[in-house]
Design an enzyme around this catalytic site. Structure first.
Site, PDB file in Angstrom:
ATOM      1  N   ASP A 112      58.643  55.414  46.252  1.00 53.94           N
ATOM      2  CA  ASP A 112      58.689  54.483  45.115  1.00 53.94           C
ATOM      3  C   ASP A 112      57.843  53.249  45.430  1.00 53.94           C
ATOM      4  O   ASP A 112      58.006  52.643  46.491  1.00 53.94           O
ATOM      5  CB  ASP A 112      60.159  54.084  44.859  1.00 53.94           C
TER       6      ASP A 112
ATOM      7  N   HIS B 119      57.450  50.582  43.150  1.00 57.09           N
ATOM      8  CA  HIS B 119      57.822  49.413  42.341  1.00 57.09           C
ATOM      9  C   HIS B 119      58.404  48.314  43.227  1.00 57.09           C
ATOM     10  O   HIS B 119      59.371  48.555  43.948  1.00 57.09           O
ATOM     11  CB  HIS B 119      58.845  49.814  41.283  1.00 57.09           C
TER      12      HIS B 119
ATOM     13  N   SER C 272      64.581  57.926  42.796  1.00 59.62           N
ATOM     14  CA  SER C 272      64.974  56.981  43.853  1.00 59.62           C
ATOM     15  C   SER C 272      66.485  56.836  43.965  1.00 59.62           C
ATOM     16  O   SER C 272      67.004  56.513  45.041  1.00 59.62           O
ATOM     17  CB  SER C 272      64.346  55.611  43.590  1.00 59.62           C
TER      18      SER C 272
HETATM   19 CO1  B1M Z   1      56.461  52.424  36.712  1.00 60.80          CO
HETATM   20  N1  B1M Z   1      57.945  53.396  35.896  1.00 60.80           N
HETATM   21  N2  B1M Z   1      55.719  54.111  37.345  1.00 60.80           N
HETATM   22  N3  B1M Z   1      55.000  51.346  37.338  1.00 60.80           N
HETATM   23  N4  B1M Z   1      57.200  51.004  35.743  1.00 60.80           N
HETATM   24  C1  B1M Z   1      59.027  52.594  35.329  1.00 60.80           C
HETATM   25  C2  B1M Z   1      60.123  52.336  36.351  1.00 60.80           C
HETATM   26  C3  B1M Z   1      59.510  53.516  34.123  1.00 60.80           C
HETATM   27  C4  B1M Z   1      60.969  53.325  33.713  1.00 60.80           C
HETATM   28  C5  B1M Z   1      58.565  53.288  32.923  1.00 60.80           C
HETATM   29  C6  B1M Z   1      58.908  54.127  31.713  1.00 60.80           C
HETATM   30  O1  B1M Z   1      58.648  55.317  31.701  1.00 60.80           O
HETATM   31  N5  B1M Z   1      59.466  53.535  30.696  1.00 60.80           N
HETATM   32  C7  B1M Z   1      59.210  54.953  34.703  1.00 60.80           C
HETATM   33  C8  B1M Z   1      60.348  55.604  35.503  1.00 60.80           C
HETATM   34  C9  B1M Z   1      60.929  56.804  34.794  1.00 60.80           C
HETATM   35  C10 B1M Z   1      61.962  57.515  35.602  1.00 60.80           C
HETATM   36  O2  B1M Z   1      62.019  57.579  36.783  1.00 60.80           O
HETATM   37  N6  B1M Z   1      62.814  58.121  34.852  1.00 60.80           N
HETATM   38  C11 B1M Z   1      58.005  54.669  35.581  1.00 60.80           C
HETATM   39  C12 B1M Z   1      57.081  55.663  36.025  1.00 60.80           C
HETATM   40  C13 B1M Z   1      57.263  57.045  35.435  1.00 60.80           C
HETATM   41  C14 B1M Z   1      56.042  55.380  36.931  1.00 60.80           C
HETATM   42  C15 B1M Z   1      55.068  56.380  37.564  1.00 60.80           C
HETATM   43  C16 B1M Z   1      55.669  57.707  38.027  1.00 60.80           C
HETATM   44  C17 B1M Z   1      53.936  56.612  36.549  1.00 60.80           C
HETATM   45  C18 B1M Z   1      52.880  57.619  36.965  1.00 60.80           C
HETATM   46  O3  B1M Z   1      52.281  57.528  38.011  1.00 60.80           O
HETATM   47  N7  B1M Z   1      52.688  58.572  36.109  1.00 60.80           N
HETATM   48  C19 B1M Z   1      54.516  55.563  38.739  1.00 60.80           C
HETATM   49  C20 B1M Z   1      55.417  55.734  39.965  1.00 60.80           C
HETATM   50  C21 B1M Z   1      54.729  55.564  41.243  1.00 60.80           C
HETATM   51  C22 B1M Z   1      55.722  55.639  42.392  1.00 60.80           C
HETATM   52  O4  B1M Z   1      56.616  54.810  42.511  1.00 60.80           O
HETATM   53  N8  B1M Z   1      55.571  56.656  43.221  1.00 60.80           N
HETATM   54  C23 B1M Z   1      54.674  54.168  38.231  1.00 60.80           C
HETATM   55  C24 B1M Z   1      53.858  53.107  38.600  1.00 60.80           C
HETATM   56  C25 B1M Z   1      53.960  51.814  38.119  1.00 60.80           C
HETATM   57  C26 B1M Z   1      52.939  50.698  38.371  1.00 60.80           C
HETATM   58  C27 B1M Z   1      52.301  50.794  39.748  1.00 60.80           C
HETATM   59  C28 B1M Z   1      51.862  50.759  37.320  1.00 60.80           C
HETATM   60  C29 B1M Z   1      53.803  49.425  38.106  1.00 60.80           C
HETATM   61  C30 B1M Z   1      54.518  48.874  39.358  1.00 60.80           C
HETATM   62  C31 B1M Z   1      53.775  47.763  40.052  1.00 60.80           C
HETATM   63  C32 B1M Z   1      54.617  47.124  41.131  1.00 60.80           C
HETATM   64  O5  B1M Z   1      55.808  47.085  41.129  1.00 60.80           O
HETATM   65  N9  B1M Z   1      53.917  46.609  42.096  1.00 60.80           N
HETATM   66  C33 B1M Z   1      54.891  49.991  37.184  1.00 60.80           C
HETATM   67  C34 B1M Z   1      55.701  49.177  36.339  1.00 60.80           C
HETATM   68  C35 B1M Z   1      55.324  47.720  36.242  1.00 60.80           C
HETATM   69  C36 B1M Z   1      56.817  49.703  35.622  1.00 60.80           C
HETATM   70  C37 B1M Z   1      57.727  49.011  34.587  1.00 60.80           C
HETATM   71  C38 B1M Z   1      56.946  48.940  33.266  1.00 60.80           C
HETATM   72  C39 B1M Z   1      58.234  47.611  34.936  1.00 60.80           C
HETATM   73  C40 B1M Z   1      58.931  47.498  36.277  1.00 60.80           C
HETATM   74  C41 B1M Z   1      59.148  46.043  36.662  1.00 60.80           C
HETATM   75  O6  B1M Z   1      58.456  45.499  37.493  1.00 60.80           O
HETATM   76  N10 B1M Z   1      60.103  45.360  36.015  1.00 60.80           N
HETATM   77  C42 B1M Z   1      58.956  50.016  34.549  1.00 60.80           C
HETATM   78  C43 B1M Z   1      59.736  49.980  33.263  1.00 60.80           C
HETATM   79  C44 B1M Z   1      61.199  49.597  33.467  1.00 60.80           C
HETATM   80  O7  B1M Z   1      61.639  49.203  34.515  1.00 60.80           O
HETATM   81  N11 B1M Z   1      61.964  49.814  32.456  1.00 60.80           N
HETATM   82  C45 B1M Z   1      58.358  51.276  35.083  1.00 60.80           C
HETATM   83  C46 B1M Z   1      60.425  43.983  36.277  1.00 60.80           C
HETATM   84  C47 B1M Z   1      61.342  43.870  37.501  1.00 60.80           C
HETATM   85  C48 B1M Z   1      61.725  42.445  37.787  1.00 60.80           C
HETATM   86  O8  B1M Z   1      62.496  44.622  37.213  1.00 60.80           O
HETATM   87  O9  B1M Z   1      62.297  46.004  39.321  1.00 60.80           O
HETATM   88  O10 B1M Z   1      64.022  46.571  37.531  1.00 60.80           O
HETATM   89  P1  B1M Z   1      63.233  45.557  38.271  1.00 60.80           P
HETATM   90  O11 B1M Z   1      64.237  44.553  38.998  1.00 60.80           O
HETATM   91  C49 B1M Z   1      65.336  43.995  38.353  1.00 60.80           C
HETATM   92  C50 B1M Z   1      66.626  44.765  38.571  1.00 60.80           C
HETATM   93  O12 B1M Z   1      66.450  46.155  38.543  1.00 60.80           O
HETATM   94  C51 B1M Z   1      67.163  44.228  39.849  1.00 60.80           C
HETATM   95  O13 B1M Z   1      66.727  42.867  39.853  1.00 60.80           O
HETATM   96  C52 B1M Z   1      65.589  42.675  39.026  1.00 60.80           C
HETATM   97  C53 B1M Z   1      65.890  41.601  37.991  1.00 60.80           C
HETATM   98  O14 B1M Z   1      66.413  40.439  38.548  1.00 60.80           O
HETATM   99  N12 B1M Z   1      66.786  44.803  41.143  1.00 60.80           N
HETATM  100  C54 B1M Z   1      67.546  44.558  42.250  1.00 60.80           C
HETATM  101  C55 B1M Z   1      65.777  45.599  41.504  1.00 60.80           C
HETATM  102  N13 B1M Z   1      65.857  45.894  42.809  1.00 60.80           N
HETATM  103  C56 B1M Z   1      66.941  45.261  43.290  1.00 60.80           C
HETATM  104  C57 B1M Z   1      67.489  45.231  44.580  1.00 60.80           C
HETATM  105  C58 B1M Z   1      68.649  44.491  44.784  1.00 60.80           C
HETATM  106  C59 B1M Z   1      69.212  43.794  43.734  1.00 60.80           C
HETATM  107  C60 B1M Z   1      68.699  43.818  42.461  1.00 60.80           C
HETATM  108  O15 B1M Z   1      69.257  44.397  45.960  1.00 60.80           O
HETATM  109  C61 B1M Z   1      68.796  45.152  47.047  1.00 60.80           C
END
Ligand code: B1M
Length: 215
Positions: free
Chosen positions: A99, A101, A152
Protein backbone atom coordinates in the site's frame (compact mmCIF):
# COMPACT_ATOMS: atom_id res chain seq x y z
CA UNK A 1 -14.23 32.73 -5.50
CA UNK A 2 -13.14 33.04 -1.89
CA UNK A 3 -9.71 31.64 -0.94
CA UNK A 4 -11.51 28.93 1.10
CA UNK A 5 -13.35 27.65 -1.97
CA UNK A 6 -10.27 28.00 -4.15
CA UNK A 7 -8.30 25.75 -1.80
CA UNK A 8 -10.81 22.93 -2.02
CA UNK A 9 -10.87 23.32 -5.81
CA UNK A 10 -7.05 23.29 -5.94
CA UNK A 11 -7.03 19.84 -4.35
CA UNK A 12 -9.59 18.61 -6.87
CA UNK A 13 -7.71 20.13 -9.82
CA UNK A 14 -4.22 19.35 -8.49
CA UNK A 15 -3.43 23.03 -9.02
CA UNK A 16 -0.41 24.25 -7.10
CA UNK A 17 0.24 27.67 -8.70
CA UNK A 18 -0.53 30.30 -6.08
CA UNK A 19 -1.38 27.61 -3.53
CA UNK A 20 0.76 29.13 -0.79
CA UNK A 21 -0.81 32.56 -1.26
CA UNK A 22 -4.27 31.09 -0.76
CA UNK A 23 -3.13 29.12 2.30
CA UNK A 24 -1.53 32.24 3.79
CA UNK A 25 -4.66 34.27 3.07
CA UNK A 26 -6.97 31.76 4.73
CA UNK A 27 -4.66 31.63 7.77
CA UNK A 28 -4.69 35.44 7.90
CA UNK A 29 -8.49 35.23 7.99
CA UNK A 30 -8.13 33.28 11.23
CA UNK A 31 -8.26 29.65 10.13
CA UNK A 32 -6.06 27.25 12.11
CA UNK A 33 -3.77 25.02 10.00
CA UNK A 34 -5.39 21.77 11.16
CA UNK A 35 -8.87 23.11 10.46
CA UNK A 36 -7.77 24.05 6.95
CA UNK A 37 -6.60 20.47 6.43
CA UNK A 38 -9.58 18.78 8.04
CA UNK A 39 -12.28 20.82 6.39
CA UNK A 40 -11.19 22.59 3.20
CA UNK A 41 -8.47 20.25 1.96
CA UNK A 42 -9.99 16.91 3.00
CA UNK A 43 -13.32 18.04 1.51
CA UNK A 44 -11.49 18.39 -1.80
CA UNK A 45 -9.84 14.99 -1.37
CA UNK A 46 -13.24 13.42 -0.73
CA UNK A 47 -14.43 14.68 -4.10
CA UNK A 48 -11.25 13.30 -5.72
CA UNK A 49 -11.97 9.90 -4.16
CA UNK A 50 -15.52 9.95 -5.51
CA UNK A 51 -14.45 11.00 -9.01
CA UNK A 52 -11.68 8.37 -9.02
CA UNK A 53 -13.97 5.65 -7.70
CA UNK A 54 -16.59 6.34 -10.35
CA UNK A 55 -14.05 6.37 -13.18
CA UNK A 56 -14.38 10.12 -13.83
CA UNK A 57 -10.81 10.90 -12.83
CA UNK A 58 -7.69 9.07 -13.94
CA UNK A 59 -4.76 8.09 -11.74
CA UNK A 60 -2.19 10.73 -12.88
CA UNK A 61 -4.67 13.44 -11.88
CA UNK A 62 -5.26 11.80 -8.51
CA UNK A 63 -1.51 11.88 -8.03
CA UNK A 64 -1.50 15.64 -8.74
CA UNK A 65 -4.22 16.09 -6.12
CA UNK A 66 -2.17 14.07 -3.63
CA UNK A 67 0.91 16.20 -4.38
CA UNK A 68 -1.13 19.37 -3.86
CA UNK A 69 -2.36 17.99 -0.55
CA UNK A 70 1.19 17.17 0.51
CA UNK A 71 2.50 20.61 -0.50
CA UNK A 72 -0.31 22.22 1.50
CA UNK A 73 0.44 20.16 4.60
CA UNK A 74 4.16 20.95 4.28
CA UNK A 75 3.36 24.68 4.09
CA UNK A 76 0.98 24.57 7.05
CA UNK A 77 3.02 22.31 9.31
CA UNK A 78 5.44 24.98 10.68
CA UNK A 79 2.42 27.10 11.65
CA UNK A 80 0.83 24.44 13.84
CA UNK A 81 0.71 24.67 17.61
CA UNK A 82 3.25 22.45 19.30
CA UNK A 83 3.27 21.09 22.82
CA UNK A 84 6.55 21.71 24.60
CA UNK A 85 8.15 19.51 27.19
CA UNK A 86 9.76 16.11 27.01
CA UNK A 87 8.73 13.32 24.68
CA UNK A 88 5.96 11.25 26.14
CA UNK A 89 6.09 7.93 24.33
CA UNK A 90 7.17 6.37 21.06
CA UNK A 91 5.10 5.08 18.16
CA UNK A 92 6.44 3.12 15.23
CA UNK A 93 4.22 4.07 12.30
CA UNK A 94 3.94 2.48 8.85
CA UNK A 95 1.74 2.01 5.84
CA UNK A 96 1.39 -1.75 5.41
CA UNK A 97 2.84 -4.01 2.72
CA UNK A 98 1.53 -3.39 -0.81
CA UNK A 99 0.00 0.00 0.00
CA UNK A 100 1.45 3.38 -1.06
CA UNK A 101 -1.15 5.71 0.47
CA UNK A 102 0.58 7.88 3.03
CA UNK A 103 -1.21 11.21 3.40
CA UNK A 104 -3.28 9.99 6.37
CA UNK A 105 -0.28 8.26 7.94
CA UNK A 106 1.80 11.42 7.66
CA UNK A 107 -1.00 13.44 9.25
CA UNK A 108 -0.96 11.04 12.18
CA UNK A 109 2.82 11.56 12.40
CA UNK A 110 2.46 15.36 12.42
CA UNK A 111 -0.35 15.42 14.98
CA UNK A 112 1.35 13.00 17.38
CA UNK A 113 4.72 14.75 17.00
CA UNK A 114 3.17 18.17 17.65
CA UNK A 115 1.61 16.75 20.79
CA UNK A 116 4.89 15.60 22.26
CA UNK A 117 5.12 12.00 21.08
CA UNK A 118 8.10 10.53 19.31
CA UNK A 119 7.11 9.01 15.97
CA UNK A 120 9.33 6.64 14.04
CA UNK A 121 7.72 6.85 10.62
CA UNK A 122 9.16 3.97 8.61
CA UNK A 123 7.24 4.75 5.44
CA UNK A 124 5.02 2.95 2.95
CA UNK A 125 4.78 -0.68 1.77
CA UNK A 126 6.32 -1.99 4.98
CA UNK A 127 6.42 -5.75 5.52
CA UNK A 128 5.49 -6.84 9.02
CA UNK A 129 9.08 -7.96 9.71
CA UNK A 130 10.24 -4.36 9.29
CA UNK A 131 7.52 -3.08 11.60
CA UNK A 132 8.43 -5.62 14.28
CA UNK A 133 12.14 -4.86 13.88
CA UNK A 134 11.58 -1.12 14.28
CA UNK A 135 9.29 -1.63 17.26
CA UNK A 136 11.96 -3.64 19.06
CA UNK A 137 14.82 -1.36 18.06
CA UNK A 138 13.04 1.79 19.25
CA UNK A 139 11.34 0.15 22.24
CA UNK A 140 8.02 1.35 20.88
CA UNK A 141 5.15 2.00 23.28
CA UNK A 142 2.72 1.62 20.39
CA UNK A 143 2.64 0.54 16.77
CA UNK A 144 0.49 2.34 14.20
CA UNK A 145 -0.50 0.67 10.96
CA UNK A 146 -2.18 2.58 8.15
CA UNK A 147 -3.61 1.31 4.88
CA UNK A 148 -6.34 2.47 2.52
CA UNK A 149 -6.93 -0.52 0.29
CA UNK A 150 -9.43 -3.23 1.16
CA UNK A 151 -6.50 -5.63 0.65
CA UNK A 152 -4.63 -3.77 3.41
CA UNK A 153 -7.27 -4.62 5.99
CA UNK A 154 -6.49 -8.30 5.43
CA UNK A 155 -2.74 -7.59 5.60
CA UNK A 156 -3.26 -5.82 8.93
CA UNK A 157 -4.98 -8.86 10.41
CA UNK A 158 -2.22 -11.14 9.09
CA UNK A 159 0.39 -8.76 10.52
CA UNK A 160 -1.27 -8.99 13.92
CA UNK A 161 -1.12 -12.78 13.73
CA UNK A 162 2.59 -12.57 12.97
CA UNK A 163 3.13 -10.11 15.81
CA UNK A 164 1.40 -12.53 18.16
CA UNK A 165 3.63 -15.35 16.86
CA UNK A 166 6.68 -13.12 17.40
CA UNK A 167 5.63 -12.61 21.02
CA UNK A 168 5.14 -8.88 20.60
CA UNK A 169 3.26 -7.16 23.41
CA UNK A 170 2.96 -3.62 22.07
CA UNK A 171 -0.47 -1.95 21.68
CA UNK A 172 -1.44 -1.46 18.03
CA UNK A 173 -3.52 1.31 16.46
CA UNK A 174 -5.09 0.72 13.09
CA UNK A 175 -6.36 3.40 10.73
CA UNK A 176 -7.34 3.94 7.12
CA UNK A 177 -10.37 4.44 4.92
CA UNK A 178 -11.18 0.78 4.21
CA UNK A 179 -11.21 -0.28 7.87
CA UNK A 180 -14.33 -0.48 10.00
CA UNK A 181 -14.60 -0.45 13.77
CA UNK A 182 -16.40 -3.79 13.62
CA UNK A 183 -13.60 -5.43 11.62
CA UNK A 184 -10.96 -4.16 14.05
CA UNK A 185 -12.90 -4.98 17.21
CA UNK A 186 -13.90 -8.44 16.03
CA UNK A 187 -11.40 -9.93 13.55
CA UNK A 188 -8.28 -7.99 14.52
CA UNK A 189 -8.83 -8.40 18.24
CA UNK A 190 -9.01 -12.16 17.67
CA UNK A 191 -5.62 -12.03 15.99
CA UNK A 192 -3.83 -9.99 18.66
CA UNK A 193 -5.84 -9.93 21.87
CA UNK A 194 -8.48 -7.80 23.55
CA UNK A 195 -7.31 -4.41 24.78
CA UNK A 196 -4.21 -4.52 22.60
CA UNK A 197 -5.58 -3.34 19.27
CA UNK A 198 -7.75 -0.31 18.62
CA UNK A 199 -9.42 1.41 15.68
CA UNK A 200 -8.64 5.05 14.95
CA UNK A 201 -11.27 6.78 12.81
CA UNK A 202 -9.02 9.75 12.11
CA UNK A 203 -5.72 11.23 13.20
CA UNK A 204 -7.22 12.93 16.28
CA UNK A 205 -8.78 9.68 17.35
CA UNK A 206 -5.27 8.25 16.96
CA UNK A 207 -3.95 10.95 19.31
CA UNK A 208 -6.59 10.15 21.97
CA UNK A 209 -5.82 6.44 21.73
CA UNK A 210 -2.08 7.07 21.93
CA UNK A 211 -2.65 9.05 25.12
CA UNK A 212 -4.59 6.10 26.56
CA UNK A 213 -2.05 3.42 25.73
CA UNK A 214 1.09 5.38 26.43
CA UNK A 215 0.58 7.73 29.37
CO1 B1M B 1 -5.69 5.45 -4.22
N1 B1M B 1 -7.28 4.40 -3.79
N2 B1M B 1 -5.03 3.98 -5.31
N3 B1M B 1 -4.26 6.64 -4.65
N4 B1M B 1 -6.67 6.80 -3.38
C1 B1M B 1 -8.19 4.95 -2.79
C2 B1M B 1 -7.84 4.48 -1.39
C3 B1M B 1 -9.60 4.41 -3.30
C4 B1M B 1 -10.66 4.25 -2.21
C5 B1M B 1 -10.10 5.33 -4.43
C6 B1M B 1 -11.43 4.90 -5.01
O1 B1M B 1 -11.49 3.94 -5.76
N5 B1M B 1 -12.49 5.59 -4.71
C7 B1M B 1 -9.17 3.03 -3.95
C8 B1M B 1 -9.17 1.82 -3.01
C9 B1M B 1 -10.24 0.82 -3.36
C10 B1M B 1 -10.19 -0.42 -2.53
O2 B1M B 1 -9.23 -0.90 -2.04
N6 B1M B 1 -11.35 -0.96 -2.42
C11 B1M B 1 -7.77 3.37 -4.44
C12 B1M B 1 -7.08 2.63 -5.44
C13 B1M B 1 -7.88 1.56 -6.15
C14 B1M B 1 -5.74 2.90 -5.79
C15 B1M B 1 -4.86 2.11 -6.76
C16 B1M B 1 -4.97 0.58 -6.69
C17 B1M B 1 -5.18 2.62 -8.18
C18 B1M B 1 -4.44 1.92 -9.30
O3 B1M B 1 -3.24 1.83 -9.33
N7 B1M B 1 -5.21 1.44 -10.23
C19 B1M B 1 -3.46 2.60 -6.37
C20 B1M B 1 -2.90 1.73 -5.23
C21 B1M B 1 -1.44 1.66 -5.20
C22 B1M B 1 -0.98 0.87 -3.98
O4 B1M B 1 -1.21 1.28 -2.84
N8 B1M B 1 -0.35 -0.26 -4.22
C23 B1M B 1 -3.76 3.95 -5.82
C24 B1M B 1 -2.87 5.02 -5.85
C25 B1M B 1 -3.14 6.29 -5.38
C26 B1M B 1 -2.24 7.52 -5.60
C27 B1M B 1 -0.76 7.16 -5.60
C28 B1M B 1 -2.59 8.17 -6.91
C29 B1M B 1 -2.71 8.45 -4.44
C30 B1M B 1 -1.93 8.28 -3.13
C31 B1M B 1 -0.79 9.25 -2.95
C32 B1M B 1 -0.21 9.17 -1.56
O5 B1M B 1 -0.81 8.83 -0.59
N9 B1M B 1 1.04 9.52 -1.50
C33 B1M B 1 -4.13 7.93 -4.20
C34 B1M B 1 -5.13 8.68 -3.52
C35 B1M B 1 -4.81 10.12 -3.21
C36 B1M B 1 -6.39 8.11 -3.15
C37 B1M B 1 -7.62 8.79 -2.52
C38 B1M B 1 -8.34 9.56 -3.64
C39 B1M B 1 -7.37 9.74 -1.35
C40 B1M B 1 -6.57 9.15 -0.21
C41 B1M B 1 -6.14 10.23 0.77
O6 B1M B 1 -5.00 10.64 0.79
N10 B1M B 1 -7.07 10.75 1.58
C42 B1M B 1 -8.43 7.52 -2.00
C43 B1M B 1 -9.91 7.75 -1.88
C44 B1M B 1 -10.42 7.55 -0.45
O7 B1M B 1 -9.70 7.39 0.49
N11 B1M B 1 -11.70 7.47 -0.34
C45 B1M B 1 -7.86 6.42 -2.83
C46 B1M B 1 -6.80 11.77 2.56
C47 B1M B 1 -6.21 11.15 3.83
C48 B1M B 1 -5.95 12.19 4.89
O8 B1M B 1 -7.15 10.22 4.31
O9 B1M B 1 -5.47 8.33 4.37
O10 B1M B 1 -7.95 7.90 4.78
P1 B1M B 1 -6.77 8.79 4.90
O11 B1M B 1 -6.51 9.10 6.44
C49 B1M B 1 -7.53 9.47 7.31
C50 B1M B 1 -8.12 8.30 8.09
O12 B1M B 1 -8.26 7.14 7.31
C51 B1M B 1 -7.22 8.16 9.27
O13 B1M B 1 -6.80 9.50 9.53
C52 B1M B 1 -6.89 10.32 8.38
C53 B1M B 1 -7.76 11.53 8.68
O14 B1M B 1 -7.38 12.19 9.84
N12 B1M B 1 -6.02 7.32 9.23
C54 B1M B 1 -5.43 6.91 10.39
C55 B1M B 1 -5.32 6.82 8.21
N13 B1M B 1 -4.30 6.08 8.66
C56 B1M B 1 -4.35 6.13 10.00
C57 B1M B 1 -3.53 5.53 10.97
C58 B1M B 1 -3.83 5.74 12.31
C59 B1M B 1 -4.90 6.54 12.65
C60 B1M B 1 -5.73 7.12 11.72
O15 B1M B 1 -3.13 5.22 13.31
C61 B1M B 1 -2.08 4.32 13.04
Amino acid sequence: AKAEDRLKQRIIDGDRTGLEDDLAQVMAEGWKPLDIINTLLLDGMKVVGELFGSGKMQLPFVLQSAETMKASVAFLEPHMEKADGQQKATMVLATVKGDVHDIGKNLVDIILTNNGYKVINIGIKQPVAEIIKAAKEHKADAIGMSGLLVKSTVIMRENLEEMTAAGLDVPVLLGGAALTRKYVEEDCVKAYGAGRVAYARDAFDGLDLMAKVAD
